[in-house]
Scaffold this motif. Structure first.
Motif, PDB file in Angstrom:
ATOM      1  N   ASN A 117       0.798  -1.233   0.000  1.00 11.43           N
ATOM      2  CA  ASN A 117       0.000   0.000   0.000  1.00 11.43           C
ATOM      3  C   ASN A 117       0.830   1.282   0.000  1.00 11.43           C
ATOM      4  O   ASN A 117       0.296   2.367   0.244  1.00 11.43           O
ATOM      5  CB  ASN A 117      -0.943   0.005   1.207  1.00 11.43           C
ATOM      6  CG  ASN A 117      -1.930  -1.147   1.163  1.00 11.43           C
ATOM      7  OD1 ASN A 117      -2.654  -1.313   0.190  1.00 11.43           O
ATOM      8  ND2 ASN A 117      -1.936  -1.972   2.217  1.00 11.43           N
ATOM      9  N   GLY A 118       2.120   1.175  -0.254  1.00 11.03           N
ATOM     10  CA  GLY A 118       2.955   2.359  -0.383  1.00 11.03           C
ATOM     11  C   GLY A 118       3.618   2.788   0.917  1.00 11.03           C
ATOM     12  O   GLY A 118       3.293   2.283   1.999  1.00 11.03           O
ATOM     13  N   PRO A 119       4.548   3.718   0.811  1.00 14.88           N
ATOM     14  CA  PRO A 119       5.294   4.176   1.991  1.00 14.88           C
ATOM     15  C   PRO A 119       4.371   4.792   3.045  1.00 14.88           C
ATOM     16  O   PRO A 119       3.294   5.307   2.728  1.00 14.88           O
ATOM     17  CB  PRO A 119       6.245   5.229   1.420  1.00 14.88           C
ATOM     18  CG  PRO A 119       6.308   4.948  -0.042  1.00 14.88           C
ATOM     19  CD  PRO A 119       4.978   4.394  -0.417  1.00 14.88           C
ATOM     20  N   PHE A 120       4.818   4.733   4.287  1.00 13.43           N
ATOM     21  CA  PHE A 120       4.076   5.358   5.379  1.00 13.43           C
ATOM     22  C   PHE A 120       4.273   6.870   5.315  1.00 13.43           C
ATOM     23  O   PHE A 120       5.389   7.351   5.089  1.00 13.43           O
ATOM     24  CB  PHE A 120       4.547   4.810   6.725  1.00 13.43           C
ATOM     25  CG  PHE A 120       4.393   3.313   6.842  1.00 13.43           C
ATOM     26  CD1 PHE A 120       3.143   2.728   6.966  1.00 13.43           C
ATOM     27  CD2 PHE A 120       5.505   2.485   6.813  1.00 13.43           C
ATOM     28  CE1 PHE A 120       3.002   1.357   7.061  1.00 13.43           C
ATOM     29  CE2 PHE A 120       5.375   1.111   6.910  1.00 13.43           C
ATOM     30  CZ  PHE A 120       4.120   0.537   7.034  1.00 13.43           C
ATOM     31  N   LYS A 121       3.201   7.624   5.514  1.00 15.43           N
ATOM     32  CA  LYS A 121       3.257   9.075   5.381  1.00 15.43           C
ATOM     33  C   LYS A 121       3.546   9.778   6.701  1.00 15.43           C
ATOM     34  O   LYS A 121       4.011  10.916   6.706  1.00 15.43           O
ATOM     35  CB  LYS A 121       1.935   9.582   4.797  1.00 15.43           C
ATOM     36  CG  LYS A 121       1.641   9.028   3.402  1.00 15.43           C
ATOM     37  CD  LYS A 121       0.279   9.492   2.911  1.00 15.43           C
ATOM     38  CE  LYS A 121      -0.040   8.895   1.538  1.00 15.43           C
ATOM     39  NZ  LYS A 121      -1.387   9.299   1.072  1.00 15.43           N
ATOM     40  N   SER A 122       3.223   9.129   7.802  1.00 17.11           N
ATOM     41  CA  SER A 122       3.449   9.733   9.114  1.00 17.11           C
ATOM     42  C   SER A 122       3.440   8.626  10.154  1.00 17.11           C
ATOM     43  O   SER A 122       3.141   7.458   9.853  1.00 17.11           O
ATOM     44  CB  SER A 122       2.353  10.757   9.441  1.00 17.11           C
ATOM     45  OG  SER A 122       1.105  10.089   9.624  1.00 17.11           O
ATOM     46  N   PHE A 124       1.342   8.402  12.628  1.00 15.27           N
ATOM     47  CA  PHE A 124      -0.058   7.998  12.838  1.00 15.27           C
ATOM     48  C   PHE A 124      -0.529   7.096  11.694  1.00 15.27           C
ATOM     49  O   PHE A 124      -1.274   6.137  11.920  1.00 15.27           O
ATOM     50  CB  PHE A 124      -0.950   9.233  12.965  1.00 15.27           C
ATOM     51  CG  PHE A 124      -0.725  10.016  14.220  1.00 15.27           C
ATOM     52  CD1 PHE A 124      -1.258   9.585  15.430  1.00 15.27           C
ATOM     53  CD2 PHE A 124       0.030  11.169  14.213  1.00 15.27           C
ATOM     54  CE1 PHE A 124      -1.041  10.297  16.598  1.00 15.27           C
ATOM     55  CE2 PHE A 124       0.249  11.892  15.369  1.00 15.27           C
ATOM     56  CZ  PHE A 124      -0.285  11.456  16.569  1.00 15.27           C
ATOM     57  N   ASP A 125      -0.090   7.393  10.479  1.00 10.82           N
ATOM     58  CA  ASP A 125      -0.420   6.555   9.334  1.00 10.82           C
ATOM     59  C   ASP A 125       0.173   5.162   9.518  1.00 10.82           C
ATOM     60  O   ASP A 125      -0.464   4.151   9.215  1.00 10.82           O
ATOM     61  CB  ASP A 125       0.121   7.204   8.055  1.00 10.82           C
ATOM     62  CG  ASP A 125      -0.179   6.383   6.811  1.00 10.82           C
ATOM     63  OD1 ASP A 125      -1.339   5.962   6.644  1.00 10.82           O
ATOM     64  OD2 ASP A 125       0.753   6.151   6.012  1.00 10.82           O
ATOM     65  N   PHE A 126       1.392   5.094  10.034  1.00 15.28           N
ATOM     66  CA  PHE A 126       2.046   3.806  10.298  1.00 15.28           C
ATOM     67  C   PHE A 126       1.226   2.978  11.290  1.00 15.28           C
ATOM     68  O   PHE A 126       0.926   1.805  11.050  1.00 15.28           O
ATOM     69  CB  PHE A 126       3.455   4.065  10.845  1.00 15.28           C
ATOM     70  CG  PHE A 126       4.158   2.847  11.362  1.00 15.28           C
ATOM     71  CD1 PHE A 126       4.896   2.032  10.515  1.00 15.28           C
ATOM     72  CD2 PHE A 126       4.094   2.506  12.716  1.00 15.28           C
ATOM     73  CE1 PHE A 126       5.550   0.903  10.999  1.00 15.28           C
ATOM     74  CE2 PHE A 126       4.740   1.383  13.203  1.00 15.28           C
ATOM     75  CZ  PHE A 126       5.466   0.582  12.338  1.00 15.28           C
ATOM     76  N   CYS A 127       0.857   3.587  12.416  1.00 17.36           N
ATOM     77  CA  CYS A 127       0.122   2.848  13.455  1.00 17.36           C
ATOM     78  C   CYS A 127      -1.264   2.419  12.963  1.00 17.36           C
ATOM     79  O   CYS A 127      -1.785   1.384  13.395  1.00 17.36           O
ATOM     80  CB  CYS A 127      -0.015   3.709  14.702  1.00 17.36           C
ATOM     81  SG  CYS A 127       1.555   4.035  15.532  1.00 17.36           S
ATOM     82  N   ALA A 128      -1.859   3.209  12.064  1.00 15.02           N
ATOM     83  CA  ALA A 128      -3.187   2.876  11.561  1.00 15.02           C
ATOM     84  C   ALA A 128      -3.151   1.734  10.553  1.00 15.02           C
ATOM     85  O   ALA A 128      -4.115   0.969  10.434  1.00 15.02           O
ATOM     86  CB  ALA A 128      -3.823   4.111  10.928  1.00 15.02           C
ATOM     87  N   ALA A 170      -5.466   4.822  15.910  1.00 19.91           N
ATOM     88  CA  ALA A 170      -5.652   3.684  15.003  1.00 19.91           C
ATOM     89  C   ALA A 170      -6.890   2.879  15.382  1.00 19.91           C
ATOM     90  O   ALA A 170      -7.675   2.462  14.511  1.00 19.91           O
ATOM     91  CB  ALA A 170      -4.407   2.805  15.026  1.00 19.91           C
ATOM     92  N   ASP A 171      -7.106   2.669  16.674  1.00 16.21           N
ATOM     93  CA  ASP A 171      -8.296   1.933  17.123  1.00 16.21           C
ATOM     94  C   ASP A 171      -9.578   2.690  16.783  1.00 16.21           C
ATOM     95  O   ASP A 171     -10.603   2.087  16.423  1.00 16.21           O
ATOM     96  CB  ASP A 171      -8.220   1.685  18.634  1.00 16.21           C
ATOM     97  CG  ASP A 171      -7.113   0.711  19.004  1.00 16.21           C
ATOM     98  OD1 ASP A 171      -6.725  -0.095  18.132  1.00 16.21           O
ATOM     99  OD2 ASP A 171      -6.634   0.748  20.153  1.00 16.21           O
ATOM    100  N   THR A 172      -9.526   4.022  16.894  1.00 18.46           N
ATOM    101  CA  THR A 172     -10.692   4.842  16.565  1.00 18.46           C
ATOM    102  C   THR A 172     -11.036   4.739  15.090  1.00 18.46           C
ATOM    103  O   THR A 172     -12.219   4.662  14.716  1.00 18.46           O
ATOM    104  CB  THR A 172     -10.428   6.318  16.933  1.00 18.46           C
ATOM    105  OG1 THR A 172     -10.133   6.404  18.328  1.00 18.46           O
ATOM    106  CG2 THR A 172     -11.635   7.190  16.620  1.00 18.46           C
ATOM    107  N   THR A 193     -11.260  11.703  10.679  1.00 15.45           N
ATOM    108  CA  THR A 193     -10.033  10.943  10.434  1.00 15.45           C
ATOM    109  C   THR A 193      -8.784  11.810  10.455  1.00 15.45           C
ATOM    110  O   THR A 193      -7.689  11.321  10.199  1.00 15.45           O
ATOM    111  CB  THR A 193     -10.120  10.226   9.079  1.00 15.45           C
ATOM    112  OG1 THR A 193     -10.352  11.192   8.050  1.00 15.45           O
ATOM    113  CG2 THR A 193     -11.239   9.187   9.086  1.00 15.45           C
ATOM    114  N   ASN A 194      -8.918  13.100  10.723  1.00 17.07           N
ATOM    115  CA  ASN A 194      -7.741  13.956  10.783  1.00 17.07           C
ATOM    116  C   ASN A 194      -6.794  13.486  11.878  1.00 17.07           C
ATOM    117  O   ASN A 194      -7.222  13.182  12.994  1.00 17.07           O
ATOM    118  CB  ASN A 194      -8.142  15.413  11.048  1.00 17.07           C
ATOM    119  CG  ASN A 194      -8.667  16.091   9.795  1.00 17.07           C
ATOM    120  OD1 ASN A 194      -8.490  15.575   8.698  1.00 17.07           O
ATOM    121  ND2 ASN A 194      -9.319  17.233   9.975  1.00 17.07           N
ATOM    122  N   GLU A 195      -5.514  13.467  11.550  1.00 20.25           N
ATOM    123  CA  GLU A 195      -4.520  13.021  12.527  1.00 20.25           C
ATOM    124  C   GLU A 195      -4.359  14.061  13.632  1.00 20.25           C
ATOM    125  O   GLU A 195      -4.337  15.266  13.364  1.00 20.25           O
ATOM    126  CB  GLU A 195      -3.176  12.790  11.853  1.00 20.25           C
ATOM    127  CG  GLU A 195      -3.171  11.651  10.849  1.00 20.25           C
ATOM    128  CD  GLU A 195      -1.805  11.441  10.224  1.00 20.25           C
ATOM    129  OE1 GLU A 195      -0.873  12.184  10.590  1.00 20.25           O
ATOM    130  OE2 GLU A 195      -1.664  10.534   9.391  1.00 20.25           O
TER     131      GLU A 195
END
Length: 430
Positions: A117-122, A124-128, A170-172, A193-195
């Motif tokens: 799914n491509g590189p992680f952007k942040s 929070f994106d990684f944990c999600a 991520a749980d949310t 969904t805003n980080e």
């Protein structure tokens, strides 16, 4: 029969048949050829096999960087793999699998998600996105300490403080995956969904950052604790550990303490530790009196300045430093520096407040009939006045009563109180 037995006895002492010797010679040649012509691949393979052995990794890393010009890019969640991967003729991406506290399942899950799914952007994106059954908080914390998120967010202290928040986020997202909010319109700022923002945290000092990095990797990868003080230390401890030789004369050596252990010897407790200044490492030995007098200094990851004798160690075959005196950098400044210089720049300097907080220290005499000593440096203030007609500059020494103990805390406080003063510890002629 006796003649045959004598031949067998002679060979039993130590002997190789020709095929055995030829096989070892060929293997040595193949290994040397690979190391010379495919250096990055050679070290990547060897380090991948030894990824769970920190001591071997350090040996390979030092050999590669010092003797073959190899550069290791730090661990990176968007570049790294489970194994060490050559990314060029002279570059190797450090293995995520060599970070303590991760595990092969977690790293493979991370890499699989990134490739699909491509590189992680942040962060929070990684944990999600990662499988949180495989990549838990402990894994995320280990990756942060190793610097694997530095390309996304270099503020490691804030990342570590935000681990709990990121996993809650991520749980949310999972809980709200099938629910839409009244004001959710794509990428609107009102979308649920805003980080969130990273938790605010005080940035780590170089010592804190490298110490935590060492717990994750096993050694300092992005720098060395000696880097911060090296330029100043070389003003008085000019001899590098890598250049030391057996000598009867006491020598002044500086470095970082590691692998400290205390054993019971015939004459009391003995401290044995390694002293490292990047050029090399030497084993140092301190007796019980020296150990008792310097309990606060003799501990892992501390910078110390040592006076001692360097001798050959008949057990290890290398050199050993017999410790006679241990000093902190602040105490060494008091012994080897001349004064602390401040620039006035036409403003008043709150020197009195600095002296109240960090006065010179009085050290009791070793014997009752000797006077006590004072540890502190005098302060000199540079005053300059310039007009169209003339230019004048004077350096004023504030006297023996204006002596400051030049600890790191004192110098930092000086910058806070007098940001324009450019506080400088002066050695030699200054």
């Amino acid at each position: 029969a006796n003649e045959i037995f004598d031949l067998m006895e002679k060979f039993a002492g130590y002997g190789f048949n020709k095929s055995h010797a030829a096989a070892y010679a060929l293997l040595a040649y193949h290994t040397a050829w690979l190391k010379a012509h495919y250096t990055a691949e050679f070290f990547s393979g060897n380090m991948s096999v030894s990824s769970d052995d920190t001591d071997k990794l350090k040996i390979f890393h030092d050999d590669a960087t010092q003797n073959f010009g190899i550069t290791f890019t730090p661990p990176d969640v968007n570049q790294g793999e489970w194994r060490f991967v050559p990314t060029g003729k002279k570059t190797i991406c450090y293995a995520l699998g060599a970070i303590k506290g991760t595990g092969q399942g977690a790293i493979e899950a991370l890499v699989r998600e990134r490739k699909e799914n491509g590189p992680f952007k942040s962060f929070f994106d990684f944990c999600a996105r990662v499988d949180r059954k495989q990549v838990n908080k402990r894994v995320a914390e280990a990756l942060i300490k190793a610097g694997a998120f530095d390309a996304l967010e270099p503020h490691r202290a804030s990342l570590l403080a935000s681990v709990g928040l990121a996993f809650e986020y991520a749980d949310t997202l999972v809980a709200n995956a099938d629910q839409g909010g009244l004001f959710d319109f794509g990428d609107s700022h009102a979308a649920s969904t805003n980080e969130p923002e990273l938790v605010t945290a005080e940035p780590w000092t170089l010592k804190e950052r490298l110490s935590l990095e060492k717990t994750a990797i096993g050694f300092y990868l992005s720098g060395h604790l000696f880097d911060e003080a090296e330029s100043e230390v070389r003003r008085f401890a000019r001899q590098r550990i890598g250049d030391l030789k057996d000598s009867r004369d006491p020598q002044v050596v500086a470095g970082i303490v590691s692998e400290l252990r205390v054993i019971n010897g015939a004459r009391g407790r003995v401290a044995i530790f390694k002293l490292d200044d990047k050029s090399d490492v030497i084993e140092a030995v301190a007796n019980q009196d020296t150990l008792d007098a310097n309990k606060d200094l003799l501990k892992d990851d501390e910078l110390v300045v040592i006076t001692g004798k360097v001798q050959n160690d008949r057990f290890s075959g290398g050199l050993r430093l017999n410790v006679q005196q241990v000093m902190s950098l602040a105490t060494a400044r008091c012994k080897f520096a001349r004064f602390v210089r401040l620039q006035a720049h036409g403003t008043q300097l709150p020197v009195a407040e600095l002296l109240r907080e960090f006065p010179a220290r009085r050290v009791p005499a070793p014997q009752p009939d000797l006077p006590e000593s004072v540890q502190g440096l005098p302060i000199r203030v540079v005053v300059e006045r310039r007009t169209p007609e003339l230019s004048a500059r004077a350096e004023l020494e504030l006297g023996d009563t204006a002596r400051v103990f030049p600890s790191e805390q004192a110098l930092l406080r000086c910058k806070e109180l007098m940001p324009q003063a450019s506080a400088q510890v002066v050695y030699g002629e200054g």
